[in-house]
Enzyme design. Structure first.
Site, PDB file in Angstrom:
ATOM      1  CB  ALA A  60      -0.985  -0.629   1.496  1.00 14.92           C
ATOM      2  CB  VAL A  86       4.121   0.752   4.078  1.00 19.16           C
ATOM      3  CG1 VAL A  86       4.407   2.420   3.350  1.00 19.16           C
ATOM      4  CG2 VAL A  86       3.575   0.319   5.024  1.00 19.16           C
ATOM      5  CE  LYS A  87       4.084   0.404  -4.559  1.00 22.12           C
ATOM      6  NZ  LYS A  87       3.087   0.053  -5.936  1.00 22.12           N
ATOM      7  CB  ILE A  88       8.441   4.569   0.289  1.00 20.14           C
ATOM      8  CG1 ILE A  88       8.602   3.884   2.247  1.00 20.14           C
ATOM      9  CG2 ILE A  88       9.419   5.774   1.378  1.00 20.14           C
ATOM     10  CD1 ILE A  88       7.143   4.365   2.382  1.00 20.14           C
TER      11      ILE A  88
END
Length: 218
Positions: A60, A86-88
């Site tokens: 996400a 978590v996509k960064i």
């Protein structure tokens, strides 16, 4: 090699999961918007539904581009479900965020990676996954698969634990090429995954077997 599906469509995720080969899901704001999901609460609920379908990492993405914003969003996303990753983005504050989140035990997927140098920084910062974008590089007459191969070679040489997640898959052939390049994971649309099943000789052979079986019943 692990298979992730790159979609936010619940029916597609269910279909891929029913194949018995699905290991995870990747999403992004564009994919979420295509499903007509609007509002923070609705988006979070959509992520929960995805996590209930597949028992594996579900990426996400944050939408903030500053360190504080990314950390705040990442913590909120991580609370949705234990499967959330978590996509960064691979920007300066993104690298800082990956390091901080890694120290907190929050898994990250470093996205929008287009060079070996970016991949090295992601691994050094402690990213769980790094996502080189194959298709977008191919779109500008560059070699996306070669990038995957270089990242795999570098990671293997230095023993980085970060997994290489080949993203922006545009075709079934991309999946095969990513596998040959040593990618740990591919994330692809359902159509590309199902394309692995297709071969004209399989269809011809099955038809022949069925026709011969009918002869035994006459």
């Amino acid at each position: 090699m692990k298979f992730f599906i790159d979609t936010a469509n619940l029916d597609e995720i269910r279909e891929a999961n029913d194949l018995g080969i699905l290991d995870g899901v990747t999403t992004n704001p564009t994919l979420i918007s295509r499903e007509g999901v609007k509002g923070k609460d609705a988006i979070f609920q959509h992520y929960r539904k995805i996590c209930e379908i597949v028992d594996g990492p579900v990426s996400a993405e944050v939408i903030s581009t500053d360190f504080e914003g990314m950390i705040r969003e990442a913590r909120e996303l991580a609370k949705i479900h234990e499967n959330i990753v978590v996509k960064i983005p691979i920007i300066k504050d993104g690298v800082k965020a990956i390091r901080a989140l890694s120290q907190e035990g929050i898994r990250t997927n470093c996205t929008l990676v287009f060079s070996p140098g970016q991949a090295i920084l992601a691994a050094k910062a402690g990213a769980t996954f790094v996502s080189p974008f194959i298709g977008r590089l191919d779109d500008i007459a560059s070699d996306g698969i070669d990038l995957v191969r270089k990242i795999v070679e570098i990671y293997n040489y230095y023993g980085f634990p970060t997994e290489v997640l080949a993203a922006s898959i545009r075709s079934t052939q991309h999946i095969i090429q990513a596998a040959e390049a040593g990618a740990d994971i591919v994330t692809a649309p359902l159509k590309a995954i199902l394309g692995l099943l297709r071969h004209p000789l399989t269809d011809i052979g099955l038809q022949k077997f069925l026709e011969d079986y009918k002869k035994t019943q006459e």
